[in-house]
Scaffold this motif. Structure first.
Motif, PDB file in Angstrom:
ATOM      1  N   GLU A 131      -7.849   8.983  -9.527  1.00 37.13           N
ATOM      2  CA  GLU A 131      -8.579   7.740  -9.270  1.00 37.13           C
ATOM      3  C   GLU A 131      -8.332   6.739 -10.398  1.00 37.13           C
ATOM      4  O   GLU A 131      -8.080   5.560 -10.143  1.00 37.13           O
ATOM      5  CB  GLU A 131     -10.070   8.016  -9.134  1.00 37.13           C
ATOM      6  N   ILE A 158      -4.781  14.394  -5.449  1.00 38.29           N
ATOM      7  CA  ILE A 158      -4.917  12.943  -5.302  1.00 38.29           C
ATOM      8  C   ILE A 158      -6.387  12.514  -5.252  1.00 38.29           C
ATOM      9  O   ILE A 158      -6.703  11.352  -5.494  1.00 38.29           O
ATOM     10  CB  ILE A 158      -4.122  12.438  -4.079  1.00 38.29           C
ATOM     11  N   HIS A 217       0.659   3.986  -2.912  1.00 36.58           N
ATOM     12  CA  HIS A 217       0.309   5.364  -2.545  1.00 36.58           C
ATOM     13  C   HIS A 217       1.433   6.328  -2.925  1.00 36.58           C
ATOM     14  O   HIS A 217       1.182   7.401  -3.485  1.00 36.58           O
ATOM     15  CB  HIS A 217      -0.011   5.465  -1.055  1.00 36.58           C
ATOM     16  N   ALA A 250      -4.894   5.375 -10.077  1.00 37.01           N
ATOM     17  CA  ALA A 250      -4.832   4.400  -8.988  1.00 37.01           C
ATOM     18  C   ALA A 250      -5.331   3.033  -9.439  1.00 37.01           C
ATOM     19  O   ALA A 250      -4.743   1.995  -9.108  1.00 37.01           O
ATOM     20  CB  ALA A 250      -5.637   4.898  -7.788  1.00 37.01           C
ATOM     21  N   LEU A 278       0.828  -1.211   0.000  1.00 41.67           N
ATOM     22  CA  LEU A 278       0.000   0.000   0.000  1.00 41.67           C
ATOM     23  C   LEU A 278       0.856   1.253   0.000  1.00 41.67           C
ATOM     24  O   LEU A 278       0.545   2.225  -0.704  1.00 41.67           O
ATOM     25  CB  LEU A 278      -0.950  -0.004   1.198  1.00 41.67           C
ATOM     26  N   ASN A 279       1.937   1.238   0.771  1.00 46.74           N
ATOM     27  CA  ASN A 279       2.846   2.384   0.793  1.00 46.74           C
ATOM     28  C   ASN A 279       3.474   2.613  -0.580  1.00 46.74           C
ATOM     29  O   ASN A 279       3.596   3.756  -1.035  1.00 46.74           O
ATOM     30  CB  ASN A 279       3.939   2.196   1.846  1.00 46.74           C
ATOM     31  N   LEU A 336       1.451   6.784  -6.677  1.00 45.77           N
ATOM     32  CA  LEU A 336       0.334   7.640  -7.088  1.00 45.77           C
ATOM     33  C   LEU A 336       0.608   9.093  -6.727  1.00 45.77           C
ATOM     34  O   LEU A 336       0.382   9.998  -7.530  1.00 45.77           O
ATOM     35  CB  LEU A 336      -0.971   7.167  -6.439  1.00 45.77           C
ATOM     36  N   ARG A 337       1.116   9.333  -5.534  1.00 45.77           N
ATOM     37  CA  ARG A 337       1.431  10.705  -5.116  1.00 45.77           C
ATOM     38  C   ARG A 337       2.475  11.311  -6.056  1.00 45.77           C
ATOM     39  O   ARG A 337       2.364  12.473  -6.457  1.00 45.77           O
ATOM     40  CB  ARG A 337       1.917  10.720  -3.670  1.00 45.77           C
TER      41      ARG A 337
END
Length: 68
Positions: free
Chosen positions: A41, A35, A21, A44, A17-18, A24-25
């Protein structure tokens, strides 16, 4: 949009997940996109698809969503 896969996937770990994320960031920062925006979206969704396909490194993942 729903996705179905012909293979079973492992649950995502906190490290997974990190990674997703953070990737994506980074993509959002490069494009100046919030975001929470619809474009983020969609990115993601694509990230998760590529991750489940087997890409596990940020540089691979970011390259794939840059192309879309």
């Amino acid at each position: 949009m729903t996705h179905s896969y012909a293979f079973a996937s492992e649950p995502l770990s906190s490290d997974d997940l990190n990674l997703l994320h953070g990737t994506l960031r980074k993509w959002c920062d490069e494009r100046g996109v919030k975001i929470t925006a619809p474009e983020a979206e969609q990115a993601a969704v694509e990230l998760i698809d590529w991750f489940q396909f087997g890409l596990r490194h940020e540089d691979q993942l970011i390259e794939m969503i840059r192309r879309s």
